[in-house]
Design a protein around this motif. Sequence first.
Motif, PDB file in Angstrom:
ATOM      1  N   LEU A 220      31.549  76.760 -63.558  1.00  0.00           N
ATOM      2  CA  LEU A 220      30.522  76.738 -64.490  1.00  0.00           C
ATOM      3  C   LEU A 220      30.874  77.847 -65.829  1.00  0.00           C
ATOM      4  O   LEU A 220      30.628  77.266 -66.910  1.00  0.00           O
TER       5      LEU A 220
ATOM      6  N   VAL B 106      26.970  73.316 -69.187  1.00  0.00           N
ATOM      7  CA  VAL B 106      26.394  74.146 -67.842  1.00  0.00           C
ATOM      8  C   VAL B 106      25.162  73.103 -67.074  1.00  0.00           C
ATOM      9  O   VAL B 106      25.364  72.793 -65.890  1.00  0.00           O
ATOM     10  N   SER B 136      31.614  65.652 -62.727  1.00  0.00           N
ATOM     11  CA  SER B 136      31.882  66.880 -63.552  1.00  0.00           C
ATOM     12  C   SER B 136      33.235  66.664 -64.351  1.00  0.00           C
ATOM     13  O   SER B 136      33.383  67.463 -65.442  1.00  0.00           O
TER      14      SER B 136
END
Lengths: 558, 185, 143
Positions: A220, B106, B136
């Motif tokens: 992240l 994010v 992702s």
Amino acid sequence: MDNLAALLDGFATVAQPQYLLYALFGVFVGTAVGVLPGIGPAMTIALLLPLTYSLDATAAIIVFAGIYYGGMYGGSTTSILLNTPGESASIVTALEGHKMARLGRGAAALATAAIGSFVAGTIATVALTFVAPVVARWAVQLGEPDYFALMVVAFVTVGALLGSSVSRGLAALALGLFLGLVGTDTLTGQQRFTFGVPSFADGVDVVVVAVGLFAVGEALHVGSRLRHGPVHLVPVERGWRSWMRREDWRRSWKPWLRGTAIGFPVGTIPAGGADVATFLSYATEKKLAGPHRAEFGKGAIEGVAGPESANNAAASGVLVPLLTLGLPTTATAAIIIVAFQSYGIQPGPLLFESQSSLVWALVASLYVGNLMLVVLNLPLVGMWVKVLQIPRHYLYAGILLFGALGSFALNFAPVDVLVLLGVGLLGFVMRRYGYPVAPLVVGMILGPMAEDRLRRSLAISQGDLTTLVASPFAATAYGVMALLLVAGLWLKRRERAAGAVTSGHSSDDTSGHSSDDASGHASDDVSGPASGSEQDAGHDPGSGTRPSHAATSEETNR
Amino acid sequence: MTTPTSVATSPDDGRTALAALRRRPGELVAALGVLALGIFVLVDTRTIVVPGSANTLGPRAFPYLVGALLVGAGITLLVGLARGRHGEEEGGEDVDASVPTDWRTVALLVAVFLAHVLTITTIGWPLAATLLFGGSAIVLGARPWWRALALGLVLAVTVQVVFGGLLGLSLPPGPLFESVAVFRG
Amino acid sequence: MTGPRRTIVLAFVPSALGREAARVARDQAALTGARVVVVNTTRADRLVDLRWADEQQVAEVVALLRRGGVAHEVRHAADDRLAAEVVLDVAAEVGAALIVIGVRRRSPVGKLVLGSTAQRILLDARCPVLAVPATPPDDALPR
């Protein structure tokens, strides 16, 4: 002498073909992740923790030891070839090693790093072989207050030293202690901080926390600030296979030994891990360089040989408190403790008795792994360069995938993956705002044990708090802690000063000192238009102005 | 976001520190979070039942210590922030400290991850993992999108065969692969 | 010389194959009096991109073209688009008469992971494409 017999038994175990393969797999994966900046051994072992669900304990520990060692070797490769250390412990190697590579001496730098790592790793493993059982035998006599003292030392030093800011380190430690509290109190059977969630009654799984912090949190964080700068190019010379010259051997062997002598002791004490040892070794070599001192900063081979040896020796040193006292002093060591725990094994003084064959197989695998690494490392440089070509989006997507797999495979419950995401977000916030994650893991692992020891101590003394400092050992431990704190903070400051001068790097999981050397380096290396008249026109395709050299060559063309 | 008015200790250097904080309110939120957790721990510890036969140190003592440590760290952090001491962001080779935080990426990554969690049991692990990897990768900049998904599928099926079939982890194959023998341990 | 000049777009990669393609492009340009636009790009999405030329490699191509007396222009910049898209867009922009690329055999896995820039250019180009085959061995590593 029983130690040697036990060690030989360990070798007999490791020499079995399947364990040799596990060792090979471990050092291979370890080197690959050591090469990849951004992915450290802590994250890799965390991601591979699911292996413990299906492998036997010896095999898993051998794999993890291989990863641990391989990571140390891999870091030096990228430091030298790309000036991008894969590990915080390789920052110093980049200083001299990359300069050497630029001078066309990359092969010698790689060789002195690899051979130095081998020499230091082997000597340090011998030291481990003899020191660890002695420490373990002595540690058996320690009482409950002594253990509590040791854990407080670990808490304070890890919290205060593994990171850029003491208050953030302590906050991270306290968070970890809190996470360790969640669940059922072992002594009274009372539930604490379970929020009425049934799956929290057994506590938050430390595997989920480790993977969440090191893998998901890192992914992240990278996603939030994905690097899009110009890429680095590898200055691999065709002749990289060329060996070290006689002169290089002469100049390298003393730094190898000195690096070992510095690295091993520094590794055994909780003072900030391997990177401190590398900085100490670098400073020492610079001081002792004599006629070659002027070469420092321009590619002195001593500046590669010493720190790389110190780095590997420290890696062995870290195993001493880990195996004999159950004290993790780095993030990677903490994850290795998690691996032990998932087999119901508690590292500590009794480990050498109760799990003798496992421990000695581990030590034997370090010897074997070292040998494999020095043989593998140099010929495979071309392959490690291929690893660096993996696009970041696939790399981090893969990290997320394997992280999710590991958490799901714990209980085959999606809720664990949800908790993983939560911890990952926590890890992201911590990275984002400069909180080191290693103290959290250490606090979570040692917290419950420390509480246990504390309550037993006070039960024995019937509530008398002076029992905690009454024994000579505990009193000494607190005294040494104060010394370590002062010395460690002083070293950190020196290290940061050195880092600032040389535009130091940051790196995997432990240290937070960061700077942006990569883009600066890239711009003087590859990016930007080709010099002078070779100016490219790619930036304003629509304009009518043609680059000057095109016009001149048109004239010649006529 | 919380306004940072409560932290100013000295008005002089407090002003510049406040201006800096307004630019990075997240740091203040993080420090306040540490403090709030500490207060919660101190309060919630009172609800832990202490059995009558408790020995000298009951189940409440250590939590009180941890709560106090959290509160102490939180206050130290807030004081440090008010004095303009900011956290150094964790660095990394793939992290570009010079670009602003991309919250959108994010958030998208979190969304993809949530989708994975919610779909494991319904569409099976291989497809849910394909979704996680492909999603992702696309969020992080993979192109073209179908290649990321195809790669994700290959990877997920490989993991399913190796971990589910060979190593015996009981990953749910899902309705699509239910009948394929190699996918089950 | 007046009137629109023919333009050849060279999709350049720093390897033996890329240098071979550059020689072919130079010869073609010398024959027809065309100018060469050298394109080399990277998405900058990985730490090491062996298909991204450094200054010295670009300078070598420029020297090669200059020795052949060929007019040239270099487009050497990081770009978020895929390499094939960059080449095709440059070709459209300069109204290329010909695109010169190097092609080599790729494993199915390699194609899945990295895709094939050459295939994409061959299929989507709006002008003739000259495919230069690899004379083995093609060294993937830069010098």
